[in-house]
Motif scaffolding. Sequence first.
Motif, PDB file in Angstrom:
ATOM      1  N   PRO A 286       0.857  -1.331   0.002  1.00  0.00           N
ATOM      2  CA  PRO A 286       0.026   0.082   0.119  1.00  0.00           C
ATOM      3  C   PRO A 286       0.878   1.260   0.016  1.00  0.00           C
ATOM      4  N   LYS A 287       0.369   2.227  -0.846  1.00  0.00           N
ATOM      5  CA  LYS A 287       1.226   3.447  -0.812  1.00  0.00           C
ATOM      6  C   LYS A 287       1.145   4.290   0.602  1.00  0.00           C
ATOM      7  N   GLU A 288       0.115   4.039   1.246  1.00  0.00           N
ATOM      8  CA  GLU A 288      -0.153   4.649   2.559  1.00  0.00           C
ATOM      9  C   GLU A 288      -0.247   3.643   3.668  1.00  0.00           C
ATOM     10  N   GLN A 289       0.304   3.750   4.654  1.00  0.00           N
ATOM     11  CA  GLN A 289       0.147   2.643   5.575  1.00  0.00           C
ATOM     12  C   GLN A 289      -0.539   3.701   6.950  1.00  0.00           C
ATOM     13  N   PHE A 290      -1.761   3.097   7.081  1.00  0.00           N
ATOM     14  CA  PHE A 290      -2.478   4.012   8.167  1.00  0.00           C
ATOM     15  C   PHE A 290      -2.108   3.306   9.494  1.00  0.00           C
ATOM     16  N   ASP A 291      -2.076   4.386  10.771  1.00  0.00           N
ATOM     17  CA  ASP A 291      -1.530   3.921  11.794  1.00  0.00           C
ATOM     18  C   ASP A 291      -3.029   3.551  12.541  1.00  0.00           C
ATOM     19  N   ARG A 292      -4.146   3.777  12.381  1.00  0.00           N
ATOM     20  CA  ARG A 292      -5.266   3.338  12.778  1.00  0.00           C
ATOM     21  C   ARG A 292      -6.231   2.458  11.742  1.00  0.00           C
ATOM     22  N   LYS A 293      -7.098   1.419  12.269  1.00  0.00           N
ATOM     23  CA  LYS A 293      -8.032   0.664  11.735  1.00  0.00           C
ATOM     24  C   LYS A 293      -8.879   1.518  10.711  1.00  0.00           C
ATOM     25  N   ILE A 294      -8.953   1.343   9.355  1.00  0.00           N
ATOM     26  CA  ILE A 294      -9.795   2.098   8.779  1.00  0.00           C
ATOM     27  C   ILE A 294     -11.035   1.485   8.838  1.00  0.00           C
ATOM     28  N   LYS A 295     -12.167   2.270   8.976  1.00  0.00           N
ATOM     29  CA  LYS A 295     -13.339   2.017   9.231  1.00  0.00           C
ATOM     30  C   LYS A 295     -14.090   1.812   7.942  1.00  0.00           C
ATOM     31  N   LYS A 296     -15.082   0.888   8.031  1.00  0.00           N
ATOM     32  CA  LYS A 296     -15.659   0.507   6.991  1.00  0.00           C
ATOM     33  C   LYS A 296     -16.820   1.898   6.352  1.00  0.00           C
TER      34      LYS A 296
END
Length: 406
Positions: A286-296
Amino acid sequence: MLTGKKILLGVSGGIAAFKAASLCSKLVQSGAEVKVIMTESATKFITELTLQALSRGPVYTDTFDEKDPAVISHIDLADWADLVLVAPATANIIAKMSVGIADDMLSTTLLATEAPIMLAPAMNVHMYQHPTVVRNLADLAARGVMMAEPGEGLLACGYVGKGRMEEPESLVRIVEAFFDRQMRLSSKPLKGRRVIVTAGATVERIDPVRYITNDSSGKMGFAIAAAARDLGADVHLIMGSTQASPPQGIPHTRVESAQDMYDALQEVWETADIVVKAAAVADYRPKEQFDRKIKKSGDQMSLELVKTVDILESLGRMKTTQFLIGFAAETNDLDKYAMDKLRRKNCDLLVANDVTQEGAGFGTDTNVVSIFDSSGLVEALPLMSKEMAALRIMELAAERLAGALD
């Protein structure tokens, strides 16, 4: 190949016991010295006299029937054997071996021997698939017991499926291959060599709970590492996500992403004689790694991916004296894609398999591989255990290194 080899043949009580006569005869014809232990149940299917005539020696069935007062039979037989082959191996004897029960001549001898043990299981297909049998076989395999897997076909009970004891001719070839492997291992052709092996799958994080990965179990890489060690090399494993445990006694470094694996390789690259890139590395992250869970949110989600570092290609550009072995998992046009990858990545050898072929996919204990060099196909290996395939791959590497020195 079997001349002078001492094989203790254990025959347990299943209908496949009738094959033990042919197996015993073929082993003797191949030069082996064979002694036979039968369970009481086995004598209901085939007589002791038959196996006595074919083995040219006494057949042992009773722990307390000491034929030679100078020795204790089950200890003497346990010490005598170069290999203990149990064929057929019923669910009962497998269970006894797993938990250490010693209540007859065969199970007592199996518990006493320090010789390598090989089983040729034979039973009803549902018995073979029963969770208890599966667990017992896995437990024994983890302890180093070798398996000659049963074949598929019509069983004596009328079912069709996996459970037929391997045919005597095949078992003789398997036994020959075992002793051939023992002979090759004893020469230690990789003694003094430093071998780096990568294994398993890389993990590319999307967020703290999601990631991109693949189905690699790590089994092939682990088999390569064990083979290199057994051939005398100083081995170091760099391992990503795996579904199996690494070989005991081999130092290893745990990594997660492709970048982690590349960085770990950089630290040991200069000291390596051979590098085997058996890990399945993610091509994209992934180009961006999120530090929090992505919400649906909504019915769709877009994820932008970028290329990961191409580890094999980078090593191919960097190598000086290192011998580089790459792997390629393909689904079609194997030869074409294997040769293309070998040339683009500047590998010395490339090992390719068609993961759609039965017995050659991710997570299996077997493999079917073709080995290529810059001139084309070097060797196509038939279906065999990953351990045997790994041994052949590392032997080829040893031969090439020795030839370069010459």
